[in-house]
Scaffold this motif. Structure first.
Motif, mmCIF file in Angstrom:
data_model
loop_
_atom_site.group_PDB
_atom_site.id
_atom_site.type_symbol
_atom_site.label_atom_id
_atom_site.label_comp_id
_atom_site.label_asym_id
_atom_site.label_seq_id
_atom_site.Cartn_x
_atom_site.Cartn_y
_atom_site.Cartn_z
ATOM 1 N N GLY A 183 -1.676 -4.370 19.073
ATOM 2 C CA GLY A 183 -0.421 -3.973 19.689
ATOM 3 C C GLY A 183 0.745 -3.776 18.753
ATOM 4 O O GLY A 183 1.887 -3.707 19.195
ATOM 5 N N GLY A 184 0.469 -3.666 17.444
ATOM 6 C CA GLY A 184 1.583 -3.420 16.535
ATOM 7 C C GLY A 184 1.381 -4.011 15.155
ATOM 8 O O GLY A 184 0.252 -4.063 14.642
ATOM 9 N N THR A 185 2.476 -4.473 14.565
ATOM 10 C CA THR A 185 2.473 -4.906 13.175
ATOM 11 C C THR A 185 1.881 -6.305 12.993
ATOM 12 O O THR A 185 2.006 -7.168 13.865
ATOM 13 N N ILE A 186 1.249 -6.474 11.836
ATOM 14 C CA ILE A 186 0.607 -7.743 11.500
ATOM 15 C C ILE A 186 0.918 -8.087 10.050
ATOM 16 O O ILE A 186 0.749 -7.245 9.156
ATOM 17 N N SER A 187 1.385 -9.304 9.834
ATOM 18 C CA SER A 187 1.594 -9.775 8.473
ATOM 19 C C SER A 187 0.242 -9.874 7.783
ATOM 20 O O SER A 187 -0.680 -10.526 8.294
ATOM 21 N N LEU A 188 0.089 -9.217 6.649
ATOM 22 C CA LEU A 188 -1.189 -9.244 5.953
ATOM 23 C C LEU A 188 -1.514 -10.637 5.442
ATOM 24 O O LEU A 188 -2.686 -11.005 5.316
ATOM 25 N N GLN A 247 4.663 -3.433 19.012
ATOM 26 C CA GLN A 247 5.526 -4.480 18.469
ATOM 27 C C GLN A 247 5.732 -4.192 16.988
ATOM 28 O O GLN A 247 4.775 -4.175 16.213
ATOM 29 N N VAL A 248 6.957 -3.966 16.580
ATOM 30 C CA VAL A 248 7.231 -3.638 15.175
ATOM 31 C C VAL A 248 8.267 -4.556 14.543
ATOM 32 O O VAL A 248 8.507 -4.470 13.345
ATOM 33 N N GLN A 249 8.875 -5.418 15.324
ATOM 34 C CA GLN A 249 9.872 -6.347 14.788
ATOM 35 C C GLN A 249 9.253 -7.680 14.396
ATOM 36 O O GLN A 249 9.776 -8.383 13.526
ATOM 37 N N LEU A 250 8.143 -8.031 15.025
ATOM 38 C CA LEU A 250 7.483 -9.311 14.790
ATOM 39 C C LEU A 250 6.024 -9.099 14.439
ATOM 40 O O LEU A 250 5.437 -8.064 14.772
ATOM 41 N N CYS A 251 5.431 -10.082 13.797
ATOM 42 C CA CYS A 251 3.993 -10.084 13.573
ATOM 43 C C CYS A 251 3.297 -10.396 14.898
ATOM 44 O O CYS A 251 3.653 -11.362 15.588
ATOM 45 N N CYS A 252 2.322 -9.595 15.273
ATOM 46 C CA CYS A 252 1.628 -9.791 16.553
ATOM 47 C C CYS A 252 0.826 -11.086 16.599
ATOM 48 O O CYS A 252 0.531 -11.591 17.685
ATOM 49 N N ILE A 253 0.475 -11.627 15.439
ATOM 50 C CA ILE A 253 -0.321 -12.851 15.395
ATOM 51 C C ILE A 253 0.562 -14.099 15.396
ATOM 52 O O ILE A 253 0.387 -14.994 16.215
ATOM 53 N N ARG A 275 0.430 8.231 17.211
ATOM 54 C CA ARG A 275 -0.574 8.995 17.958
ATOM 55 C C ARG A 275 -1.826 8.155 18.205
ATOM 56 O O ARG A 275 -2.346 8.108 19.327
ATOM 57 N N ASP A 276 -2.331 7.508 17.138
ATOM 58 C CA ASP A 276 -3.501 6.639 17.290
ATOM 59 C C ASP A 276 -3.239 5.566 18.336
ATOM 60 O O ASP A 276 -4.100 5.256 19.174
ATOM 61 N N TYR A 277 -2.053 5.001 18.286
ATOM 62 C CA TYR A 277 -1.678 3.932 19.221
ATOM 63 C C TYR A 277 -1.632 4.459 20.656
ATOM 64 O O TYR A 277 -2.177 3.843 21.578
ATOM 65 N N ALA A 278 -0.984 5.609 20.859
ATOM 66 C CA ALA A 278 -0.857 6.182 22.201
ATOM 67 C C ALA A 278 -2.223 6.571 22.766
ATOM 68 O O ALA A 278 -2.521 6.314 23.940
ATOM 69 N N GLN A 279 -3.065 7.179 21.941
ATOM 70 C CA GLN A 279 -4.387 7.595 22.416
ATOM 71 C C GLN A 279 -5.240 6.385 22.800
ATOM 72 O O GLN A 279 -5.974 6.414 23.792
ATOM 73 N N TYR A 280 -5.121 5.323 22.042
ATOM 74 C CA TYR A 280 -5.876 4.104 22.339
ATOM 75 C C TYR A 280 -5.432 3.489 23.665
ATOM 76 O O TYR A 280 -6.259 3.129 24.509
ATOM 77 N N HIS A 281 -4.118 3.396 23.866
ATOM 78 C CA HIS A 281 -3.611 2.691 25.046
ATOM 79 C C HIS A 281 -3.594 3.560 26.306
ATOM 80 O O HIS A 281 -3.655 3.028 27.417
ATOM 81 N N GLY A 284 0.587 -4.808 7.806
ATOM 82 C CA GLY A 284 -0.486 -4.110 8.508
ATOM 83 C C GLY A 284 -0.047 -3.617 9.878
ATOM 84 O O GLY A 284 0.927 -4.108 10.457
ATOM 85 N N PHE A 285 -0.772 -2.626 10.401
ATOM 86 C CA PHE A 285 -0.545 -2.146 11.772
ATOM 87 C C PHE A 285 -1.901 -2.090 12.458
ATOM 88 O O PHE A 285 -2.825 -1.427 11.996
ATOM 89 N N SER A 286 -2.009 -2.819 13.571
ATOM 90 C CA SER A 286 -3.252 -2.872 14.335
ATOM 91 C C SER A 286 -3.053 -2.249 15.706
ATOM 92 O O SER A 286 -2.221 -2.709 16.490
#
Length: 311
Positions: free
Chosen positions: A189-194, A160-166, A287-293, A183-185
């Protein structure tokens, strides 16, 4: 008499088998992933030698076998010789093939995945040679990142890169502010507003979060105990406005052009000297995201890292 069938597929992996055969893993339109024997493919004059090579597309006639099916006839319809002529393009192509192997299914059609992989291999092959283009490696990494994002989207796990995941609030990069960050977590699952992530941390109790055994014991002894909230998701990376802008554009059918995308909005950005590092960072985030999921490492990424460090 053996049963035969037809399929069209692209070779993703090939390993020696026996004295002269090859075991080939093929992504087919009609049947998904198949592993078949190419008899005699390692013999010098074998017709299946070149046709069992990496990223060769064949129309196949196959015969059922007791344990493994085998190729009776192969007619090449497309290949990508340009990929093997430059190490960076080959590494990026093998990287995409590994991701395909992570989520491709067997015994059912995989036409969309088949077409998507071929499209991104064509784009990589058509890139200018690195020796003739100072930004050649950046282009390879940009197209690799684009392909990775599309494969993740097809698998249903794109970040998710368009919205904050939280908060689920829209994220709009401020390109006029060089200090803007998000932030990116990987686990979230994606971007997070710090701002929202820090707010959640501030609402946590000051005491140390108990372990599972302690929590269970306290809950049993005191049924009225408040539910203990999990900690906020870990932020693995921080992105500036330009990085998030590019990441948000990767879902598009065509790769975003940096100059067209930003036009006169760059302001204080040192764009010329940061393009290389931009794509290196975005590729590693994906890459980090793909390897994790997917739950496995991407071995070809080591070569991509080596090439990036050299340049």
């Amino acid at each position: 008499m053996s049963q035969t069938y037809k399929a069209t597929g692209i070779n993703l992996k090939s390993i020696p088998l026996g004295e002269a055969d090859r075991l080939v893993t093929i992504l087919t339109r009609e049947l998904g992933l198949i592993r078949v024997v190419a008899p005699g493919a390692r013999k010098q004059k074998s017709k299946l030698g070149g046709r069992s090579g990496l990223f060769v597309v064949n129309q196949l006639l196959l015969a059922k076998g007791r344990s493994l099916d085998k190729i009776i006839q192969a007619e090449t319809t497309e290949s990508y010789p340009g990929l093997s002529q430059e190490l960076s393009k080959l590494a990026a192509s093998q990287y995409l093939a590994e991701l395909v192997l992570c989520h491709a299914l067997s015994e059912q059609p995989q036409e969309e995945l088949y077409e998507l992989l071929n499209e991104h291999l064509r784009r990589l092959e058509q890139l200018p040679k690195i020796t003739a283009n100072p930004s050649g490696l950046s282009l390879v990494l940009a197209h690799l990142s684009h392909g990775v994002f599309h494969l993740l989207a097809l698998a249903g796990i794109a970040p998710q890169v368009q919205l904050c995941c939280i908060t689920q609030h829209s994220l709009r990069p401020d390109l006029t502010d060089p200090n803007w960050r998000v932030g990116f977590s990987v686990e979230a699952g994606g971007t997070i507003s710090l701002v929202s992530n820090q707010s959640n941390r501030n609402h946590l109790p000051n005491q140390t979060i108990p372990n599972q055994e302690q929590t269970l014991t306290e809950t049993i002894d005191n049924p009225d105990t408040d539910v203990i909230l999990p900690p906020p998701p870990r932020v693995n990376h921080k992105l500036n406005a330009l990085e998030l802008t590019l990441l948000q554009q990767l879902a598009a059918a065509e790769l975003p052009q940096l100059s067209t995308l930003l036009k006169d909005q760059l302001g204080g950005w040192k764009a010329a000297e940061s393009v290389d590092s931009l794509w290196v960072k975005l590729e590693r985030i994906l890459r980090d995201y793909a390897q994790y999921h997917f739950g496995r490492s991407i071995r070809s990424a080591a070569l991509v890292d080596a090439l990036s460090s050299v340049n």
